[in-house]
Write a protein that holds these residues in place. Structure first.
Motif, PDB file in Angstrom:
ATOM      1  N   GLN A 130      -2.677   0.443  -4.065  1.00 11.98           N
ATOM      2  CA  GLN A 130      -2.357  -0.787  -4.102  1.00 11.98           C
ATOM      3  C   GLN A 130      -1.495  -1.288  -4.922  1.00 11.98           C
ATOM      4  OE1 GLN A 130      -3.628  -1.499  -0.915  1.00 11.98           O
ATOM      5  NE2 GLN A 130      -2.516  -3.390  -0.689  1.00 11.98           N
ATOM      6  N   ARG A 131      -0.387  -1.797  -4.912  1.00 17.10           N
ATOM      7  CA  ARG A 131       0.328  -2.284  -5.855  1.00 17.10           C
ATOM      8  C   ARG A 131       0.856  -3.837  -5.520  1.00 17.10           C
ATOM      9  NH1 ARG A 131       2.485   1.876  -8.929  1.00 17.10           N
ATOM     10  NH2 ARG A 131       1.087   3.925  -8.202  1.00 17.10           N
ATOM     11  N   ILE A 155       5.759   3.728   1.892  1.00 13.91           N
ATOM     12  CA  ILE A 155       5.043   2.504   1.841  1.00 13.91           C
ATOM     13  C   ILE A 155       4.392   2.223   3.187  1.00 13.91           C
ATOM     14  CG2 ILE A 155       5.224  -0.103   1.795  1.00 13.91           C
ATOM     15  CD1 ILE A 155       7.703   0.465   0.093  1.00 13.91           C
ATOM     16  N   LEU A 156       3.021   2.147   3.462  1.00 15.71           N
ATOM     17  CA  LEU A 156       2.158   2.176   4.480  1.00 15.71           C
ATOM     18  C   LEU A 156       2.109   0.762   5.014  1.00 15.71           C
ATOM     19  CD1 LEU A 156      -0.689   4.602   3.322  1.00 15.71           C
ATOM     20  CD2 LEU A 156       1.480   4.976   4.444  1.00 15.71           C
ATOM     21  N   SER A 157       2.002  -0.247   4.059  1.00 16.53           N
ATOM     22  CA  SER A 157       2.015  -1.498   4.574  1.00 16.53           C
ATOM     23  C   SER A 157       2.646  -2.337   3.507  1.00 16.53           C
ATOM     24  CB  SER A 157       0.444  -2.017   4.963  1.00 16.53           C
ATOM     25  OG  SER A 157      -0.379  -2.218   3.936  1.00 16.53           O
ATOM     26  N   VAL A 158       2.946  -3.627   3.853  1.00 17.94           N
ATOM     27  CA  VAL A 158       3.544  -4.701   3.097  1.00 17.94           C
ATOM     28  C   VAL A 158       3.399  -6.146   3.190  1.00 17.94           C
ATOM     29  CG1 VAL A 158       5.843  -4.536   3.867  1.00 17.94           C
ATOM     30  CG2 VAL A 158       5.644  -5.207   1.487  1.00 17.94           C
ATOM     31  N   GLU A 159       3.057  -6.752   2.147  1.00 15.24           N
ATOM     32  CA  GLU A 159       3.026  -8.520   2.721  1.00 15.24           C
ATOM     33  C   GLU A 159       3.724  -9.257   1.477  1.00 15.24           C
ATOM     34  OE1 GLU A 159      -0.673 -11.652   2.610  1.00 15.24           O
ATOM     35  OE2 GLU A 159      -1.094  -9.677   2.654  1.00 15.24           O
ATOM     36  N   THR A 182       0.832  -1.144   0.086  1.00 15.44           N
ATOM     37  CA  THR A 182       0.035  -0.106  -0.239  1.00 15.44           C
ATOM     38  C   THR A 182       0.913   1.297   0.054  1.00 15.44           C
ATOM     39  OG1 THR A 182      -1.575  -1.357   1.267  1.00 15.44           O
ATOM     40  CG2 THR A 182      -2.006   0.784   1.267  1.00 15.44           C
ATOM     41  N   TYR A 183       0.712   2.040  -0.890  1.00 18.80           N
ATOM     42  CA  TYR A 183       1.745   3.014  -1.187  1.00 18.80           C
ATOM     43  C   TYR A 183       0.977   4.429  -1.297  1.00 18.80           C
ATOM     44  CZ  TYR A 183       5.910   5.758  -2.921  1.00 18.80           C
ATOM     45  OH  TYR A 183       6.659   6.532  -3.284  1.00 18.80           O
ATOM     46  N   MET A 184       1.559   5.426  -0.461  1.00 17.37           N
ATOM     47  CA  MET A 184       1.076   7.092  -0.540  1.00 17.37           C
ATOM     48  C   MET A 184       2.029   7.657  -1.518  1.00 17.37           C
ATOM     49  SD  MET A 184      -0.112   9.362   2.506  1.00 17.37           S
ATOM     50  CE  MET A 184       1.368   9.279   3.329  1.00 17.37           C
ATOM     51  N   ASP A 185       1.700   8.447  -2.467  1.00 17.11           N
ATOM     52  CA  ASP A 185       2.641   9.241  -3.266  1.00 17.11           C
ATOM     53  C   ASP A 185       2.688  10.730  -2.645  1.00 17.11           C
ATOM     54  OD1 ASP A 185       0.339  10.860  -4.040  1.00 17.11           O
ATOM     55  OD2 ASP A 185       0.352   9.659  -6.147  1.00 17.11           O
TER      56      ASP A 185
END
Length: 240
Positions: free
Chosen positions: A164-165, A199-203, A154-157
Motif C-alpha cells: 500500500q502506498r 496498480i490493483l486499486s487507487v483512491e 495498492t500495488y503488486m510488483d
C-alpha cells in the motif's frame, strides 16, 4: 525560401520576444532585407496577426495569436498524423477519441491539397506486441497528475508482492507495452515509477501534495541524471 515559409518563420521568431524588437534585428535573423520584412509584417497584419509596432520603434506580437494550420509544412503534417495515429491506437478511449477529433479539426481547415496529403499519409502505426489489461482508469491517473492530488494505491510488483502506498503523481509515461506513473513515494521517501497495469486499486485523496508537479519533475530529472537511471517499463526497480 518560399514566401509562406518566410511568413511562418517570422511569426515563430516574433513569438520568442515579449518586448518590441527592432525591424533590422528581425530582418538579419531571417536573412531578408528590411523592405521585405516591412512587407511581410504588413501582410501578416492584414491576415489578422496581432503584431504591434512601427518602423524605428520595433515590433511585438500579442499573445494568443494562433498559426493557421494551412501554414504547416509537409513534414509537420507527417508528424501530426503519425503522432495522432499512435495515440489513437495505443492509448485509452479518452485520448484515442481526442486524437481522432483533433486530427479531424485540423483536416477541416486545411486547403484541399494539404488535406489530401494528410488523409493519404503513408505513415502507419504497427500493432503493439502485447496489450495489457488495466484495472485503473488512465483518466483518473491523468486527473490526479493535473490536480496535483495524492493517491492511495495498492500495488503488486513483478514478484507478486502487494503493498500500500501514498504517492504524489507528477507524470504518466506511455510505452508501447506499458504505462508508467511517475511519483514521489511517501513509503520510500524517494522517486518511484509504478506500472499502471500493476496498480490493483487507487483512491484520489482530498489532500494536494506540497510541491508543484513541475518542481517534482525537475527534481526527478536532476536525480535521474546524477544516478544515470532511466524510466523502464520492465524492471524490478520500477517500484520496490
Amino acid at each position: 525560401m518560399a514566401r509562406s515559409e518566410r511568413l511562418l518563420s517570422l511569426l515563430q521568431v516574433l513569438r520568442r520576444y515579449r518586448r518590441p524588437v527592432r525591424g533590422q534585428a528581425l530582418a538579419e535573423e531571417l536573412g531578408v532585407s528590411i523592405r521585405t520584412l516591412y512587407r511581410d509584417i504588413a501582410s501578416l497584419q492584414a491576415q489578422g496577426a496581432m503584431i504591434e509596432g512601427e518602423p524605428g520603434v520595433g515590433y511585438v506580437m500579442k499573445p494568443g495569436f494562433m498559426l493557421p494550420p494551412m501554414m504547416f509544412r509537409s513534414e509537420e503534417l507527417d508528424a501530426l498524423v503519425l503522432g495522432m495515429r499512435w495515440v489513437a491506437d495505443r492509448c485509452d478511449k479518452t485520448l484515442s477519441d481526442g486524437a481522432l477529433s483533433a486530427l479531424a479539426k485540423i483536416a477541416a481547415v486545411l486547403p484541399t491539397e494539404l488535406r489530401r496529403e494528410l488523409e493519404e499519409s503513408s505513415l502507419l502505426v504497427g500493432a503493439p506486441l502485447k496489450r495489457h489489461a488495466y484495472k485503473v482508469s488512465s483518466d483518473l491517473l491523468r486527473a490526479a497528475v493535473r490536480a496535483e492530488r495524492k493517491l492511495d494505491i495498492t500495488y503488486m510488483d513483478s514478484s507478486g508482492a502487494v503493498s500500500q502506498r501514498i504517492v504524489w503523481p507528477f507524470a504518466l509515461v506511455y510505452f508501447d507495452q506499458a504505462r508508467v506513473l511517475m511519483c514521489w513515494c511517501e513509503l520510500r521517501a524517494d522517486f518511484r515509477n509504478f506500472r499502471s497495469d500493476r496498480i490493483l486499486s487507487v483512491e484520489e485523496m482530498e489532500e494536494r501534495y506540497p510541491k508543484r508537479r513541475s518542481t517534482l519533475l525537475r527534481e526527478w530529472r536532476k536525480a535521474n541524471h546524477a544516478a544515470s537511471r532511466t524510466i523502464l517499463p520492465e524492471s524490478d526497480s520500477i517500484a520496490s
